[in-house]
Design a protein around this motif. Sequence first.
Motif, PDB file in Angstrom:
ATOM      1  N   ILE A 122       0.857  -1.194   0.000  1.00  0.00           N
ATOM      2  CA  ILE A 122       0.000   0.000   0.000  1.00  0.00           C
ATOM      3  C   ILE A 122       0.888   1.238   0.000  1.00  0.00           C
ATOM      4  CG2 ILE A 122      -1.770   1.284   1.258  1.00  0.00           C
ATOM      5  CD1 ILE A 122      -2.606  -1.380   2.549  1.00  0.00           C
ATOM      6  N   ASP A 123       0.652   2.152  -0.927  1.00  0.00           N
ATOM      7  CA  ASP A 123       1.406   3.403  -0.979  1.00  0.00           C
ATOM      8  C   ASP A 123       1.010   4.288   0.200  1.00  0.00           C
ATOM      9  OD1 ASP A 123       2.473   5.966  -1.590  1.00  0.00           O
ATOM     10  OD2 ASP A 123       2.449   5.487  -3.716  1.00  0.00           O
ATOM     11  N   CYS A 124       1.988   4.764   0.947  1.00  0.00           N
ATOM     12  CA  CYS A 124       1.688   5.565   2.136  1.00  0.00           C
ATOM     13  C   CYS A 124       0.889   6.819   1.813  1.00  0.00           C
ATOM     14  CB  CYS A 124       2.981   5.934   2.869  1.00  0.00           C
ATOM     15  SG  CYS A 124       3.976   7.203   2.059  1.00  0.00           S
ATOM     16  N   LYS A 125       1.035   7.345   0.589  1.00  0.00           N
ATOM     17  CA  LYS A 125       0.325   8.581   0.235  1.00  0.00           C
ATOM     18  C   LYS A 125      -1.188   8.398   0.263  1.00  0.00           C
ATOM     19  CE  LYS A 125       4.097  10.443  -2.570  1.00  0.00           C
ATOM     20  NZ  LYS A 125       4.533  10.846  -3.922  1.00  0.00           N
ATOM     21  N   VAL A 126      -1.641   7.178  -0.002  1.00  0.00           N
ATOM     22  CA  VAL A 126      -3.081   6.906   0.049  1.00  0.00           C
ATOM     23  C   VAL A 126      -3.625   7.182   1.445  1.00  0.00           C
ATOM     24  CG1 VAL A 126      -4.842   5.100  -0.172  1.00  0.00           C
ATOM     25  CG2 VAL A 126      -2.926   5.170  -1.780  1.00  0.00           C
ATOM     26  N   LEU A 127      -2.851   6.803   2.467  1.00  0.00           N
ATOM     27  CA  LEU A 127      -3.285   7.008   3.849  1.00  0.00           C
ATOM     28  C   LEU A 127      -2.948   8.406   4.357  1.00  0.00           C
ATOM     29  CD1 LEU A 127      -2.378   3.572   5.484  1.00  0.00           C
ATOM     30  CD2 LEU A 127      -4.484   4.276   4.338  1.00  0.00           C
ATOM     31  N   VAL A 144       6.999   3.660   1.519  1.00  0.00           N
ATOM     32  CA  VAL A 144       7.367   5.068   1.696  1.00  0.00           C
ATOM     33  C   VAL A 144       8.507   5.406   0.741  1.00  0.00           C
ATOM     34  CG1 VAL A 144       8.182   6.825   3.310  1.00  0.00           C
ATOM     35  CG2 VAL A 144       6.704   4.977   4.135  1.00  0.00           C
ATOM     36  N   ASP A 145       8.231   6.278  -0.218  1.00  0.00           N
ATOM     37  CA  ASP A 145       9.272   6.733  -1.147  1.00  0.00           C
ATOM     38  C   ASP A 145       9.939   8.014  -0.656  1.00  0.00           C
ATOM     39  OD1 ASP A 145       8.913   4.642  -3.010  1.00  0.00           O
ATOM     40  OD2 ASP A 145       7.162   5.655  -3.840  1.00  0.00           O
ATOM     41  N   GLU A 147      10.451   9.849   2.842  1.00  0.00           N
ATOM     42  CA  GLU A 147      10.273   9.795   4.295  1.00  0.00           C
ATOM     43  C   GLU A 147      10.008  11.175   4.897  1.00  0.00           C
ATOM     44  OE1 GLU A 147      13.830   7.800   5.545  1.00  0.00           O
ATOM     45  OE2 GLU A 147      12.888   5.815   5.438  1.00  0.00           O
ATOM     46  N   MET A 148      10.647  12.214   4.359  1.00  0.00           N
ATOM     47  CA  MET A 148      10.451  13.558   4.916  1.00  0.00           C
ATOM     48  C   MET A 148       9.034  14.052   4.670  1.00  0.00           C
ATOM     49  SD  MET A 148      12.990  14.226   6.657  1.00  0.00           S
ATOM     50  CE  MET A 148      12.296  15.804   7.148  1.00  0.00           C
ATOM     51  N   TYR A 149       8.458  13.686   3.538  1.00  0.00           N
ATOM     52  CA  TYR A 149       7.068  14.067   3.259  1.00  0.00           C
ATOM     53  C   TYR A 149       6.139  13.430   4.288  1.00  0.00           C
ATOM     54  CZ  TYR A 149       2.543  14.278   0.844  1.00  0.00           C
ATOM     55  OH  TYR A 149       1.217  14.490   0.549  1.00  0.00           O
ATOM     56  N   LEU A 150       6.374  12.158   4.583  1.00  0.00           N
ATOM     57  CA  LEU A 150       5.560  11.453   5.575  1.00  0.00           C
ATOM     58  C   LEU A 150       5.696  12.103   6.952  1.00  0.00           C
ATOM     59  CD1 LEU A 150       5.084   7.675   6.027  1.00  0.00           C
ATOM     60  CD2 LEU A 150       5.782   9.026   7.973  1.00  0.00           C
ATOM     61  N   ILE A 151       6.931  12.398   7.346  1.00  0.00           N
ATOM     62  CA  ILE A 151       7.172  13.003   8.660  1.00  0.00           C
ATOM     63  C   ILE A 151       6.507  14.377   8.761  1.00  0.00           C
ATOM     64  CG2 ILE A 151       8.979  13.957  10.158  1.00  0.00           C
ATOM     65  CD1 ILE A 151      10.773  11.628   9.122  1.00  0.00           C
ATOM     66  N   GLU A 152       6.594  15.159   7.706  1.00  0.00           N
ATOM     67  CA  GLU A 152       5.950  16.480   7.696  1.00  0.00           C
ATOM     68  C   GLU A 152       4.438  16.350   7.874  1.00  0.00           C
ATOM     69  OE1 GLU A 152       7.197  18.213   4.044  1.00  0.00           O
ATOM     70  OE2 GLU A 152       9.287  18.470   4.704  1.00  0.00           O
ATOM     71  N   LYS A 153       3.861  15.337   7.243  1.00  0.00           N
ATOM     72  CA  LYS A 153       2.417  15.115   7.383  1.00  0.00           C
ATOM     73  C   LYS A 153       2.048  14.747   8.819  1.00  0.00           C
ATOM     74  CE  LYS A 153       0.178  15.476   3.362  1.00  0.00           C
ATOM     75  NZ  LYS A 153      -1.104  16.231   3.210  1.00  0.00           N
ATOM     76  N   LEU A 154       2.883  13.917   9.457  1.00  0.00           N
ATOM     77  CA  LEU A 154       2.616  13.534  10.847  1.00  0.00           C
ATOM     78  C   LEU A 154       2.719  14.741  11.771  1.00  0.00           C
ATOM     79  CD1 LEU A 154       4.527  10.131  11.187  1.00  0.00           C
ATOM     80  CD2 LEU A 154       2.069  10.482  10.915  1.00  0.00           C
ATOM     81  N   ILE A 155       3.738  15.553  11.565  1.00  0.00           N
ATOM     82  CA  ILE A 155       3.908  16.748  12.397  1.00  0.00           C
ATOM     83  C   ILE A 155       2.745  17.711  12.176  1.00  0.00           C
ATOM     84  CG2 ILE A 155       5.350  18.791  12.768  1.00  0.00           C
ATOM     85  CD1 ILE A 155       7.784  16.993  12.219  1.00  0.00           C
ATOM     86  N   LYS A 156       2.327  17.853  10.927  1.00  0.00           N
ATOM     87  CA  LYS A 156       1.177  18.716  10.616  1.00  0.00           C
ATOM     88  C   LYS A 156      -0.081  18.206  11.313  1.00  0.00           C
ATOM     89  CE  LYS A 156      -0.647  22.046   7.985  1.00  0.00           C
ATOM     90  NZ  LYS A 156      -0.216  23.461   8.092  1.00  0.00           N
ATOM     91  N   THR A 157      -0.248  16.893  11.368  1.00  0.00           N
ATOM     92  CA  THR A 157      -1.406  16.294  12.039  1.00  0.00           C
ATOM     93  C   THR A 157      -1.419  16.663  13.518  1.00  0.00           C
ATOM     94  OG1 THR A 157      -1.386  14.431  10.501  1.00  0.00           O
ATOM     95  CG2 THR A 157      -2.582  14.115  12.568  1.00  0.00           C
ATOM     96  N   MET A 158      -0.244  16.698  14.134  1.00  0.00           N
ATOM     97  CA  MET A 158      -0.158  16.977  15.566  1.00  0.00           C
ATOM     98  C   MET A 158      -0.387  18.445  15.919  1.00  0.00           C
ATOM     99  SD  MET A 158       2.879  14.498  17.010  1.00  0.00           S
ATOM    100  CE  MET A 158       4.004  14.525  15.621  1.00  0.00           C
TER     101      MET A 158
END
Length: 315
Positions: A122-127, A144-145, A147-158
């Motif tokens: 599953i592509d992480c961007k879908v979630l 995860v292609d 990682e920094m994009y994913l981390i930024e999204k998590l921080i934004k969520t918080m």
Amino acid sequence: MPSKDITLKDIFEEVPHRLSKILSPAPIKELLPTALPSTELRVDFLARLEDESILHMEFQSFNDTNMPWRMLRYYTAIAEKYKTHNIKQLVVYVGNEKLRMKSFLKIKNLVFKYEILDIRQIDCKVLLESPDPMDRLLACLCKVDDEMYLIEKLIKTMEGMNEEERKYYLLKALTLTELRPNLRIKLTEEVKPMPIVVRPEDIKLPKRKLRKDILYRLGLEEGKQIGLEEGKQIGLEEGRKEGEVIGIEKGRKIGELEFAQKMVITITGDKLGYVPEGLEERVREIKDRDFLHALIKKLISSEKVLEVLKEELNI
């Protein structure tokens, strides 16, 4: 029970909106008790779907050769309790190693099958594009292609959470990324400036593992706290002496090096089942963090750990 297993079960109790749609063949009607009292078995996830079928899921972080027998036991217990054979079983593999488990059991007079999904399909961007914070957490385990994009999204969520919500969301992210060590290293680096206090009792790990964990990544020494701007603190207060605080810049450098050294030793021990003689002393001699990070990546991805150690460390 490993902390990451607890975290996965906690997250799925809240039914992640988008991932549940991906995994389930029909909309979820209701969650069912995971305990099967007559057998003393407990499953990871059980739900009745709108088509009246039952969905059973197990989250597996390592290759278990006994998985087909486990799934058969679960199937018979569920079928007996709910008086139905309209049961879909799915093993969601979240481990870091290559998936090698079988999805069937074939013996005399019996052929039994279920489904297995490697969550990295599953592509992480879908979630990450889901409005559900739990979906975004589980994206850590997917493909995860960037990682920094994913981390930024998590921080934004918080950002929209209060302090307690942020703390427990971050703890869940750190716990899940135990399964993705490279991502975990980057995540801990990016969340250092966040004004969050994490105490030992917040992290469901044995003390011996706790000391090897985010304590060092966050630049802490046992028995001390790490100071942030305006008196804000992040980290663990285990054994703290009153008034003893170390600056973040000084503590960070010590902590990052120690963490990387410990990661090399821990990953090697986990993969081999033992720590080769002389490894700890050799690793302690290395002060180049970039070299250690590169070595960690090789150890994680390689099935030939001893060859990597011989090539890189001459051990």
